[in-house]
Enzyme design. Structure first.
Site, PDB file in Angstrom:
ATOM      1  N   ASN A   9       0.657  -1.240  -0.060  1.00 17.44           N
ATOM      2  CA  ASN A   9      -0.182   0.018   0.021  1.00 17.44           C
ATOM      3  C   ASN A   9       1.053   1.207  -0.101  1.00 17.44           C
ATOM      4  O   ASN A   9       1.466   1.731   0.961  1.00 17.44           O
ATOM      5  CB  ASN A   9      -0.926   0.044   1.345  1.00 17.44           C
ATOM      6  CG  ASN A   9      -2.034   1.314   1.237  1.00 17.44           C
ATOM      7  OD1 ASN A   9      -1.825   2.040   0.406  1.00 17.44           O
ATOM      8  ND2 ASN A   9      -2.835   1.179   2.234  1.00 17.44           N
ATOM      9  N   ARG A  94      -2.872  -2.258  -3.386  1.00 16.81           N
ATOM     10  CA  ARG A  94      -4.197  -1.518  -3.210  1.00 16.81           C
ATOM     11  C   ARG A  94      -3.856  -0.301  -4.253  1.00 16.81           C
ATOM     12  O   ARG A  94      -2.737   0.533  -4.285  1.00 16.81           O
ATOM     13  CB  ARG A  94      -4.357  -0.786  -1.826  1.00 16.81           C
ATOM     14  CG  ARG A  94      -5.145   0.294  -1.760  1.00 16.81           C
ATOM     15  CD  ARG A  94      -5.405   0.778  -0.203  1.00 16.81           C
ATOM     16  NE  ARG A  94      -6.061   1.770  -0.151  1.00 16.81           N
ATOM     17  CZ  ARG A  94      -6.176   3.056   0.178  1.00 16.81           C
ATOM     18  NH1 ARG A  94      -4.915   3.495   0.072  1.00 16.81           N
ATOM     19  NH2 ARG A  94      -7.151   4.057   0.248  1.00 16.81           N
ATOM     20  N   HIS A 182     -12.760   3.372  -0.381  1.00 17.09           N
ATOM     21  CA  HIS A 182     -12.598   2.507   0.900  1.00 17.09           C
ATOM     22  C   HIS A 182     -13.282   1.407   0.530  1.00 17.09           C
ATOM     23  O   HIS A 182     -13.705   0.576   1.511  1.00 17.09           O
ATOM     24  CB  HIS A 182     -13.221   3.291   2.100  1.00 17.09           C
ATOM     25  CG  HIS A 182     -12.289   4.310   2.588  1.00 17.09           C
ATOM     26  ND1 HIS A 182     -12.992   5.481   3.297  1.00 17.09           N
ATOM     27  CD2 HIS A 182     -10.968   4.696   2.693  1.00 17.09           C
ATOM     28  CE1 HIS A 182     -12.197   6.441   3.650  1.00 17.09           C
ATOM     29  NE2 HIS A 182     -10.857   5.825   3.262  1.00 17.09           N
ATOM     30  N   GLU A 380      -8.020  -4.651   5.361  1.00 16.55           N
ATOM     31  CA  GLU A 380      -8.051  -4.360   3.954  1.00 16.55           C
ATOM     32  C   GLU A 380      -6.760  -5.276   3.223  1.00 16.55           C
ATOM     33  O   GLU A 380      -6.784  -5.606   2.137  1.00 16.55           O
ATOM     34  CB  GLU A 380      -7.749  -2.827   3.511  1.00 16.55           C
ATOM     35  CG  GLU A 380      -8.883  -1.862   4.047  1.00 16.55           C
ATOM     36  CD  GLU A 380      -8.581  -0.562   3.809  1.00 16.55           C
ATOM     37  OE1 GLU A 380      -8.926   0.092   3.077  1.00 16.55           O
ATOM     38  OE2 GLU A 380      -7.750  -0.027   4.860  1.00 16.55           O
TER      39      GLU A 380
END
Length: 394
Positions: A9, A94, A182, A380
């Site tokens: 990320n 991500r 999100h 996540e």
């Protein structure tokens, strides 16, 4: 030989990572979690193992680790030394924006990278860094498969009518539409509800992802039908340093009357507004809750007000409310914010159980209410790892 999946990320000055070990029967466990922060200023690597024990804490001069490629090399060196005999089978990323095209994760190819670069104008502060991490992996291991997982994909199930703004139709065709963000967090919560709270999993649920970045999502039967964020991650709720929803005429005023440039307005909206701007103290909710300053209280009250207002709108989209779920940093850890939000939501039938709320849930409402309230930790990184494993058939 043990197979591993690396999840990355990437931010403008940081590179967060999680390493997952692939066990039998589809199980995965976190083997390492960490980040390099301060890229370009004072780069520092912090790593914990799967049990939460610190295994590395190193700092370098800014000239030694200048960008994502060098940061990745440092991370790779550490992981190779700790996981000898294991094989890295894939990397999941991500990626904030999948545009109107991608409703699911995809294997990274040259063609896909070119398309994802087209979405940089839609997320200029996030997308370039997400793609920089992909390129950094390609430089180190060009044959290693990589998977892009999108924060926008989960919201692709929303009705088409919900995606429009009241602009000329041609702007919608050019990509100016409501996307929502999100999504990886909401997707994880939707996947967890059948196990943790099966009685609400198929119902009308609003999930409040409350952190430095904050948003809310209306879900019916585990699918997104409405969200507070729209075209960008500036929309919706008040956030740590972002204002959330505001009259677009304010931007015209800043341009025409205040003489601000586009860059100055961008800095104002992304970095100097929100809890920080209102309080004048900071964007950390823990600091604000502990403060006696009037502006700190104002920031908290406005944060809660905006959540309550958005909750009412999303309940209208759903045609009612069966449950409210809190997640992310503030949502999971601040019992006071949860209490204030639930008190404002009493009209929707939520009756908070203060003892359960203080304990952190998972259910924080009294039985017998028309709607229930819950606390569910999000993950996540695990969601990205699951997608990566599935797409690569590992």
């Amino acid at each position: 030989m043990e197979k591993l999946i690396l999840v990355l990320n990437a931010g403008s000055s940081s590179l967060k990572f999680s390493l997952f070990s692939l066990a039998a029967a589809g199980e995965m466990r976190a083997a390492a979690v960490g980040q390099i922060e301060g890229l370009g200023t004072a780069p520092r690597l912090k790593v914990k193992d799967g049990a939460g024990e610190r295994v590395a804490d190193e700092q370098w001069d800014k000239s030694e680790v200048t960008g994502h490629a060098q940061a990745l090399q440092r991370i790779a060196g550490l992981l190779r030394s700790r996981f000898q005999g294991s094989v890295l089978a894939g990397v999941g990323h991500r990626v904030v924006h999948g545009g109107p095209d991608y409703a699911a994760p995809l294997l990274v190819t040259p063609e896909a990278m070119r398309r994802l670069e087209d979405f940089i104008p839609l997320a200029p502060l996030h997308q370039p860094h997400n793609l920089a991490a992909i390129r950094a992996v390609q430089e180190v291991q060009p044959d290693l498969p990589q998977v892009a997982c999108f924060d926008t994909a989960f919201h692709q199930t929303q009705e088409r009518v919900a995606q429009f703004y009241g602009l000329p139709y041609e702007y919608f065709e050019r990509g100016v539409r409501r996307y929502g963000f999100h999504g990886l967090s909401y997707e994880y919560i939707a996947a967890a509800l059948p196990t943790v709270a099966p009685q609400i999993a198929g119902g009308r649920v609003v999930v409040a992802h409350l952190g430095s970045g904050a948003s809310m999502c209306a879900m019916r039967d585990g699918r997104s039908v409405g969200s507070s964020m729209g075209f960008t991650a500036l929309d919706g709720l008040l956030m740590g340093t972002r204002p959330g929803n505001m009259d677009p005429g304010i931007v015209l005023y800043l341009l025409q009357q205040e003489g601000m440039s586009a860059k100055q307005i961008e800095d104002l909206l992304y970095k100097r507004s929100g809890l920080l701007g209102l309080s004048g103290i900071g964007n950390d909710m823990r600091v604000l809750l502990a403060s006696e300053e009037a502006r700190a209280r104002l920031a908290i009250e406005h944060f809660v007000y905006r959540i309550g207002r958005e909750l009412g709108a999303l309940a209208a989209v759903l045609g009612g409310l069966d449950a409210l779920v809190f997640t992310a940093g503030i949502g999971e850890n601040s019992g006071r914010i949860r209490e204030l939000v639930c008190e404002k939501a009493a009209w929707l039938g939520i009756e908070i159980d203060r003892e359960a709320n203080e304990a952190g849930g998972p259910c924080i409402s009294r039985t017998g209410g028309k709607a229930s309230a819950w606390v569910l930790p999000t993950n996540e990184e695990l969601m990205i790892a699951r997608h990566t494993r599935q797409l690569l058939a590992l």
